[in-house]
Design an enzyme around this catalytic site. Structure first.
Site, mmCIF file in Angstrom:
data_model
loop_
_atom_site.group_PDB
_atom_site.id
_atom_site.type_symbol
_atom_site.label_atom_id
_atom_site.label_comp_id
_atom_site.label_asym_id
_atom_site.label_seq_id
_atom_site.Cartn_x
_atom_site.Cartn_y
_atom_site.Cartn_z
ATOM 1 N N GLU A 37 0.829 -1.210 0.000
ATOM 2 C CA GLU A 37 0.000 0.000 0.000
ATOM 3 C C GLU A 37 0.863 1.259 0.000
ATOM 4 O O GLU A 37 0.539 2.243 -0.665
ATOM 5 C CB GLU A 37 -0.933 0.005 1.218
ATOM 6 C CG GLU A 37 -2.085 -0.972 1.097
ATOM 7 C CD GLU A 37 -3.011 -0.620 -0.063
ATOM 8 O OE1 GLU A 37 -3.397 0.546 -0.193
ATOM 9 O OE2 GLU A 37 -3.331 -1.518 -0.857
ATOM 10 N N CYS A 192 -12.368 2.418 -14.468
ATOM 11 C CA CYS A 192 -12.759 3.809 -14.231
ATOM 12 C C CYS A 192 -11.493 4.661 -14.149
ATOM 13 O O CYS A 192 -11.183 5.274 -13.132
ATOM 14 C CB CYS A 192 -13.576 3.909 -12.936
ATOM 15 S SG CYS A 192 -14.400 5.498 -12.771
ATOM 16 N N CYS A 202 -18.093 -1.557 -17.366
ATOM 17 C CA CYS A 202 -18.161 -1.300 -15.925
ATOM 18 C C CYS A 202 -19.411 -1.924 -15.302
ATOM 19 O O CYS A 202 -20.525 -1.723 -15.795
ATOM 20 C CB CYS A 202 -18.150 0.210 -15.684
ATOM 21 S SG CYS A 202 -18.272 0.628 -13.939
ATOM 22 N N CYS A 208 -24.569 4.804 -12.725
ATOM 23 C CA CYS A 208 -23.488 5.763 -12.420
ATOM 24 C C CYS A 208 -23.923 7.166 -12.871
ATOM 25 O O CYS A 208 -24.240 7.393 -14.040
ATOM 26 C CB CYS A 208 -22.225 5.333 -13.164
ATOM 27 S SG CYS A 208 -20.931 6.580 -13.117
HETATM 28 S S1 SF4 Z 1 -19.763 3.868 -15.435
HETATM 29 FE FE1 SF4 Z 1 -19.147 5.357 -13.866
HETATM 30 S S2 SF4 Z 1 -17.976 4.160 -12.377
HETATM 31 FE FE2 SF4 Z 1 -18.111 2.939 -14.252
HETATM 32 S S3 SF4 Z 1 -16.270 3.441 -15.464
HETATM 33 FE FE3 SF4 Z 1 -17.896 4.819 -16.149
HETATM 34 S S4 SF4 Z 1 -17.631 6.637 -14.888
HETATM 35 FE FE4 SF4 Z 1 -16.520 4.989 -13.865
#
Ligand code: SF4
Length: 358
Positions: A37, A192, A202, A208
């Site tokens: 980390e 993202c 995604c 989103c």
């Molecule tokens: S849908 Fe939203 S969370 Fe997913 S990659 Fe696109 S911007 Fe990022």
């Protein structure tokens, strides 16, 4: 999708699309997760992997790290940048050895009390290695949450940061917290991403806010732009007849703190006066070599090396903070990356001739 359904979606996604073979993902002890980390702060995974592997070979546990000289630690960190991280890790290891009996602490308060470990890193250590339910909010997670929930404003502002922590807390599941934590970090790093988020791949795409409103490139809100500065310095290459070069240990605070470096000066007058006082056997007029540029986060450092040859076996005034570094038989000490490259040039007569002409 509600806050509580994010974790199942990410955990499912991670099973097929997440990263599973990174070196710190095997034998996940608090010590091994902590080292990963810290190395991953401000640094890409691909860069970290070889450093992590070497570090673990040399310091397989916290006691080995605590018992090592700081120069050994900085040597293995050379090129990774942000050297305060290495100094803090070494200090933390010494505290773990002396105050916790050599066992890495396992409570949030104890871990967060160690130098260089903030709330997010402490949470990641506990979630990933011990499956304790703590949220994390590193750079990747901030980006995912800011986009997903449509949080406007820069995370450096307190109110924005508090809002993001609230979302991080609400999304963190009670079960499989280790998988969820790895999944949200992986999503930020591979899907993202900052410049070109791959929304079509995604698992959070259907709800989103950034995607639904076409604001992926506006969120998270960028920091106000800073004016980039350039700093000019002169560095003395005092070379003895045996090819060794004088290095000084830099102060703990500031750029390259604790690393060994060529003596640095604001101008040639200061360099000449140092030569006269500290290196009586050197040529009084140093010769300027080709400039070296190094980019830091907020400024560019422009170094003009000044070469001077020392006659005989020249000494120095402060032997404790100085070393004659033989470029042909390099010692295991921490060097800033551009200084290491410069010294490697001196070890090669051909390259040195080319640089000297510049
Ligand atoms: S849908 Fe939203 S969370 Fe997913 S990659 Fe696109 S911007 Fe990022």
């Amino acid at each position: 999708m509600s806050e509580s359904s994010i974790a199942p979606a990410l955990i499912d996604w991670h099973a097929s699309q997440g990263r599973h073979d990174l070196p710190w993902q095997s034998d996940r002890t608090p010590y091994r997760v902590w080292v990963s980390e810290i190395m991953l702060q401000q640094t890409q995974v691909a860069t970290v992997v070889p450093y992590y592997t070497r570090f673990m070979q040399r310091f397989p546990d916290v006691r080995a790290l605590a018992d090592a000289p700081i120069d050994d630690v900085l040597h293995l960190w050379t090129g990774l940048g942000y050297y305060a991280r290495a100094r803090n890790m070494h200090r933390s290891a010494v505290r773990v050895r002396d105050e916790f009996g050599g066992r890495f602490p396992q409570t949030f308060e104890e871990i967060a009390s160690l130098p260089g470990i903030g709330r997010s890193t402490a949470g990641a250590i506990l979630a990933l290695s011990l499956k304790q339910r703590f949220p994390i909010l590193d750079g990747n997670v901030k980006r995912v949450l800011a986009r997903y929930f449509g949080v406007v404003g820069n995370a450096a502002e307190r109110a924005v940061s508090e809002r993001l922590w609230e979302f991080a807390e609400a999304c963190t599941p009670r079960m499989q917290v280790d998988v969820y934590t790895q999944a949200i970090m992986d999503l930020g790093a591979t899907v993202c991403t900052r410049r070109k988020p791959l929304c079509a791949y995604c698992p959070l795409a259907t709800s989103c806010v950034a995607r639904l409103t076409g604001r992926q490139h506006e969120l998270p809100s960028p920091r106000p732009a800073r004016v980039r500065r350039s700093r000019q310095v002169f560095m003395l290459v005092a070379m003895r007849e045996d090819g060794s070069v004088l290095l000084e240990r830099r102060p703990e605070s500031g750029v390259w703190g604790g690393l060994w470096c060529l003596p640095e000066f604001e101008d040639t007058t200061a360099a000449c006066s140092y030569i006269a006082q500290a290196l009586q056997t050197a040529q009084s007029e140093p010769r300027a070599l080709g400039r070296v540029e190094h980019a830091f986060t907020h400024f560019d450092l422009v170094i003009t090396p000044l070469l001077t040859h020392c006659v005989g076996h020249a000494g120095v005034m402060d032997a404790a903070q100085s070393v004659w570094y033989n470029t042909r038989e390099p010692a295991r000490i921490g060097l800033p990356a551009p200084i290491k490259i410069l010294l490697e040039d001196f070890a090669s007569p051909t390259l040195f001739a080319g640089r000297a002409a510049g």
